[in-house]
Design a protein around this motif. Structure first.
Motif, PDB file in Angstrom:
ATOM      1  N   ARG A   2       0.832  -1.195   0.000  1.00 34.25           N
ATOM      2  CA  ARG A   2       0.000   0.000   0.000  1.00 34.25           C
ATOM      3  C   ARG A   2       0.866   1.243   0.000  1.00 34.25           C
ATOM      4  NH1 ARG A   2      -3.551  -1.953   1.261  1.00 34.25           N
ATOM      5  NH2 ARG A   2      -4.337  -1.785  -0.825  1.00 34.25           N
ATOM      6  N   LYS A   3       0.544   2.212  -0.830  1.00 35.75           N
ATOM      7  CA  LYS A   3       1.335   3.431  -0.873  1.00 35.75           C
ATOM      8  C   LYS A   3       0.406   4.615  -1.109  1.00 35.75           C
ATOM      9  CE  LYS A   3       5.554   5.363  -2.873  1.00 35.75           C
ATOM     10  NZ  LYS A   3       5.119   6.678  -3.284  1.00 35.75           N
ATOM     11  N   THR A   4      -0.120   5.173  -0.045  1.00 40.84           N
ATOM     12  CA  THR A   4      -0.985   6.341  -0.147  1.00 40.84           C
ATOM     13  C   THR A   4      -0.139   7.585   0.045  1.00 40.84           C
ATOM     14  OG1 THR A   4      -2.872   5.123   0.698  1.00 40.84           O
ATOM     15  CG2 THR A   4      -2.983   7.513   0.829  1.00 40.84           C
ATOM     16  N   VAL A   5      -0.104   8.441  -0.936  1.00 40.22           N
ATOM     17  CA  VAL A   5       0.704   9.638  -0.883  1.00 40.22           C
ATOM     18  C   VAL A   5      -0.204  10.847  -0.784  1.00 40.22           C
ATOM     19  CG1 VAL A   5       2.454  11.002  -2.060  1.00 40.22           C
ATOM     20  CG2 VAL A   5       2.465   8.521  -2.292  1.00 40.22           C
ATOM     21  N   ARG A   6       0.104  11.740   0.159  1.00 45.50           N
ATOM     22  CA  ARG A   6      -0.702  12.945   0.324  1.00 45.50           C
ATOM     23  C   ARG A   6      -0.373  13.932  -0.780  1.00 45.50           C
ATOM     24  NH1 ARG A   6      -4.210  10.426   2.986  1.00 45.50           N
ATOM     25  NH2 ARG A   6      -3.211   9.202   4.580  1.00 45.50           N
ATOM     26  N   THR A   7      -1.265  14.102  -1.723  1.00 47.63           N
ATOM     27  CA  THR A   7      -1.045  15.040  -2.823  1.00 47.63           C
ATOM     28  C   THR A   7      -2.238  15.970  -2.891  1.00 47.63           C
ATOM     29  OG1 THR A   7      -1.955  13.382  -4.317  1.00 47.63           O
ATOM     30  CG2 THR A   7       0.434  13.538  -4.192  1.00 47.63           C
ATOM     31  N   VAL A   8      -2.302  16.894  -1.936  1.00 45.77           N
ATOM     32  CA  VAL A   8      -3.425  17.809  -1.854  1.00 45.77           C
ATOM     33  C   VAL A   8      -3.543  18.608  -3.142  1.00 45.77           C
ATOM     34  CG1 VAL A   8      -4.399  19.735  -0.549  1.00 45.77           C
ATOM     35  CG2 VAL A   8      -3.112  17.957   0.627  1.00 45.77           C
ATOM     36  N   LEU A   9      -4.760  18.703  -3.645  1.00 46.95           N
ATOM     37  CA  LEU A   9      -5.100  19.430  -4.856  1.00 46.95           C
ATOM     38  C   LEU A   9      -4.743  18.664  -6.123  1.00 46.95           C
ATOM     39  CD1 LEU A   9      -3.975  23.062  -3.935  1.00 46.95           C
ATOM     40  CD2 LEU A   9      -6.199  22.011  -3.581  1.00 46.95           C
ATOM     41  N   TYR A  74     -23.189   5.372   2.930  1.00 49.81           N
ATOM     42  CA  TYR A  74     -22.417   6.607   2.907  1.00 49.81           C
ATOM     43  C   TYR A  74     -20.954   6.194   2.777  1.00 49.81           C
ATOM     44  CZ  TYR A  74     -26.303   9.549   4.502  1.00 49.81           C
ATOM     45  OH  TYR A  74     -27.492  10.227   4.600  1.00 49.81           O
ATOM     46  N   ALA A  75     -20.149   7.044   2.189  1.00 47.11           N
ATOM     47  CA  ALA A  75     -18.711   6.796   2.124  1.00 47.11           C
ATOM     48  C   ALA A  75     -17.997   8.137   2.155  1.00 47.11           C
ATOM     49  CB  ALA A  75     -18.336   6.023   0.865  1.00 47.11           C
ATOM     50  N   VAL A  76     -16.806   8.146   2.720  1.00 43.49           N
ATOM     51  CA  VAL A  76     -16.001   9.357   2.807  1.00 43.49           C
ATOM     52  C   VAL A  76     -15.055   9.403   1.612  1.00 43.49           C
ATOM     53  CG1 VAL A  76     -14.308  10.635   4.167  1.00 43.49           C
ATOM     54  CG2 VAL A  76     -16.124   9.333   5.325  1.00 43.49           C
ATOM     55  N   LYS A  77     -15.161  10.437   0.815  1.00 42.93           N
ATOM     56  CA  LYS A  77     -14.324  10.615  -0.369  1.00 42.93           C
ATOM     57  C   LYS A  77     -12.936  11.105   0.035  1.00 42.93           C
ATOM     58  CE  LYS A  77     -17.033  13.704  -2.234  1.00 42.93           C
ATOM     59  NZ  LYS A  77     -15.871  14.581  -2.408  1.00 42.93           N
ATOM     60  N   ALA A  78     -11.939  10.685  -0.726  1.00 40.36           N
ATOM     61  CA  ALA A  78     -10.552  11.070  -0.444  1.00 40.36           C
ATOM     62  C   ALA A  78      -9.890  11.585  -1.714  1.00 40.36           C
ATOM     63  CB  ALA A  78      -9.778   9.895   0.131  1.00 40.36           C
ATOM     64  N   PRO A  79     -10.262  12.773  -2.185  1.00 39.62           N
ATOM     65  CA  PRO A  79      -9.690  13.270  -3.450  1.00 39.62           C
ATOM     66  C   PRO A  79      -8.196  13.537  -3.381  1.00 39.62           C
ATOM     67  CG  PRO A  79     -11.012  14.957  -2.374  1.00 39.62           C
ATOM     68  CD  PRO A  79     -11.259  13.698  -1.628  1.00 39.62           C
ATOM     69  N   ASP A  80      -7.616  13.613  -2.186  1.00 43.50           N
ATOM     70  CA  ASP A  80      -6.190  13.861  -2.052  1.00 43.50           C
ATOM     71  C   ASP A  80      -5.376  12.588  -1.864  1.00 43.50           C
ATOM     72  OD1 ASP A  80      -7.835  14.045   0.264  1.00 43.50           O
ATOM     73  OD2 ASP A  80      -6.131  14.630   1.481  1.00 43.50           O
ATOM     74  N   ALA A  81      -6.005  11.425  -1.978  1.00 49.49           N
ATOM     75  CA  ALA A  81      -5.298  10.149  -1.840  1.00 49.49           C
ATOM     76  C   ALA A  81      -5.118   9.505  -3.210  1.00 49.49           C
ATOM     77  CB  ALA A  81      -6.064   9.225  -0.900  1.00 49.49           C
ATOM     78  N   ASP A  82      -4.477   8.354  -3.234  1.00 50.40           N
ATOM     79  CA  ASP A  82      -4.216   7.657  -4.492  1.00 50.40           C
ATOM     80  C   ASP A  82      -5.493   7.131  -5.144  1.00 50.40           C
ATOM     81  OD1 ASP A  82      -1.541   8.100  -4.325  1.00 50.40           O
ATOM     82  OD2 ASP A  82      -0.991   6.074  -3.726  1.00 50.40           O
ATOM     83  N   HIS A  83      -6.494   6.849  -4.321  1.00 51.04           N
ATOM     84  CA  HIS A  83      -7.754   6.310  -4.828  1.00 51.04           C
ATOM     85  C   HIS A  83      -8.929   7.059  -4.192  1.00 51.04           C
ATOM     86  CE1 HIS A  83      -5.805   3.078  -7.033  1.00 51.04           C
ATOM     87  NE2 HIS A  83      -5.016   2.927  -5.983  1.00 51.04           N
TER      88      HIS A  83
END
Length: 405
Positions: A2-9, A74-83
């Motif tokens: 697993r490799k989630t990188v914080r890439t805001v925006l 319901y689900a929490v969206k993560a637009p700043d994550a890899d998925h």
């Protein structure tokens, strides 16, 4: 892996199925768990604290909750994550909803909807854990295996739900929590070292004796021991508390910071090497930025918690490093306190988390008040689920609305 990188925006927000905030949170009087004597709170009025929490909570609901993944979910969206969807986000959502039960009439519906989403996406390795990532079509991707931080938070959220709503309704929250806690013990804790694994897949090779410092959440482990009656969880907590102290003394005597990832957990833990899993593995980055919050909340609620002294070290250093100006907190440091190359500007994970450390230090009232102002005047970003979700949880604690299990 697993490799989630914080890439805001860096990612476009998912807009389909966004939740309309039809039942905004009320700014009621705080009714959380009493904090220990001497714990600091922001100097502003309780009504101002509750109003700030309500504002950011409503923003979080409006911008990061979606119903697009199926009826009743319901689900929490993560637009700043890899998925599009990640496990820690669902865990945060469940904890936030349960904490806001007394302020939002929709909270239980949201909680149950996220739980439905979680149960619809089991890990392929251990079906009682949550598959860590889903794509924009709500399908599990990237191995469909787990991530420990998400499962820890999901289990804790279920224990919270049992505390605030009870388990006599349509969902037996306590039974669901115990099922997941059992799976975490089975698949996400190294039974020999008593350290959290990175995930259910991390049981071999260089990962078998590694851990993520932000998974060392003493309050969660206390709750697991209380709920299960299993002293194993106390052993895990004690091992990780000792590791924090050892890492601070050996690698960060000036700052008290601890690294994103730790290796060598079968002997003397040390920071992971560069390139171990993510971007800043041996440094204080976008994983470890949660540590002052996760450790600090234990320090303000549990008498004698080692976390209190541990976060005071961090708090003393960050005040000195910034000259008492929260605007100078940056998004990442080496353990010696230098700014990380390539990391500029601020991020809520770093600024907000330090506020919980400050609550532990009786001499830091002025600093805490500055942090409060910085946090509550920050303009939330609709593409930053990570920072917004952490900010909401920090405001729950700062405002006295935190509920300990």
């Amino acid at each position: 892996m697993r490799k989630t990188v914080r890439t805001v925006l860096a990612a476009a927000a998912l807009t389909a199925g966004l939740v309309a905030t039809t039942a905004p949170a009320t700014a009621a009087t705080a009714q959380g768990t009493p904090y220990l004597p001497g714990v600091l709170r922001p100097s502003v009025s309780q009504s101002a604290q509750d109003a700030a929490l309500a504002k950011y909570y409503d923003y979080w609901k409006k911008n990061f909750l979606t119903t697009k993944c199926g009826a009743g979910t319901y689900a929490v969206k993560a637009p700043d994550a890899d998925h599009a969807f990640v496990a820690e986000g669902q865990g945060y959502g469940m904890t936030i909803a349960a904490m806001m039960a007394g302020k939002d009439s929709q909270a239980r519906t949201v909680f149950d909807g996220i739980l439905k989403f979680v149960k619809a996406h089991p890990s392929v390795i251990d079906k009682d854990l949550h598959a860590a990532e889903q794509d924009e079509n709500c399908k599990s991707v990237n191995g469909s295996d787990s991530a420990t931080d998400g499962d820890l938070e999901i289990a804790y959220g279920l224990l919270l739900a049992d505390k605030v709503w009870g388990s006599g309704g349509s969902v037996n929250y306590k039974a669901e929590a115990l099922r997941i806690i059992k799976a975490i013990k089975r698949s996400e804790v190294n039974p020999d070292t008593k350290f959290m694994r990175l995930a259910d897949w991390a049981d071999s090779g260089k990962y078998i004796n590694s851990s993520r410092s932000s998974d060392w959440m003493p309050g969660h482990l206390r709750a697991f021991e209380k709920a299960t009656g299993d002293s194993f969880w106390g052993q895990v907590r004690t091992r990780q508390e000792k590791a924090v102290t050892q890492l601070q003394q050996q690698y960060a005597p000036k700052t008290g910071l601890i690294p994103d990832f730790v290796v060598n957990t079968n002997s003397t833990p040390k920071p992971a090497p560069d390139g171990f899993l993510e971007d800043h593995d041996p440094h204080y980055g976008y994983n470890a930025c949660r540590d002052p919050w996760r450790l600090g909340v234990d320090g303000i609620t549990v008498s004698g918690s080692p976390a209190q002294g541990q976060v005071r070290k961090m708090n003393t250093w960050i005040q000195q490093n910034t000259g008492g100006n929260p605007a100078k907190i940056t998004s990442g440091y080496t353990l010696s306190g230098s700014k990380l190359p390539g990391e500029t500007g601020q991020h809520p994970c770093f600024t907000a988390s330090f506020a919980i450390a400050a609550m532990n230090d009786p001499g830091s009232q002025a600093w805490l008040d500055k942090l409060w102002t910085s946090i509550t005047t920050w303009s939330p970003n609709a593409k930053d689920y990570y920072g917004t979700g952490i900010t909401v949880q920090v405001l729950i604690i700062l405002s006295g609305n935190y509920v300990a299990v």
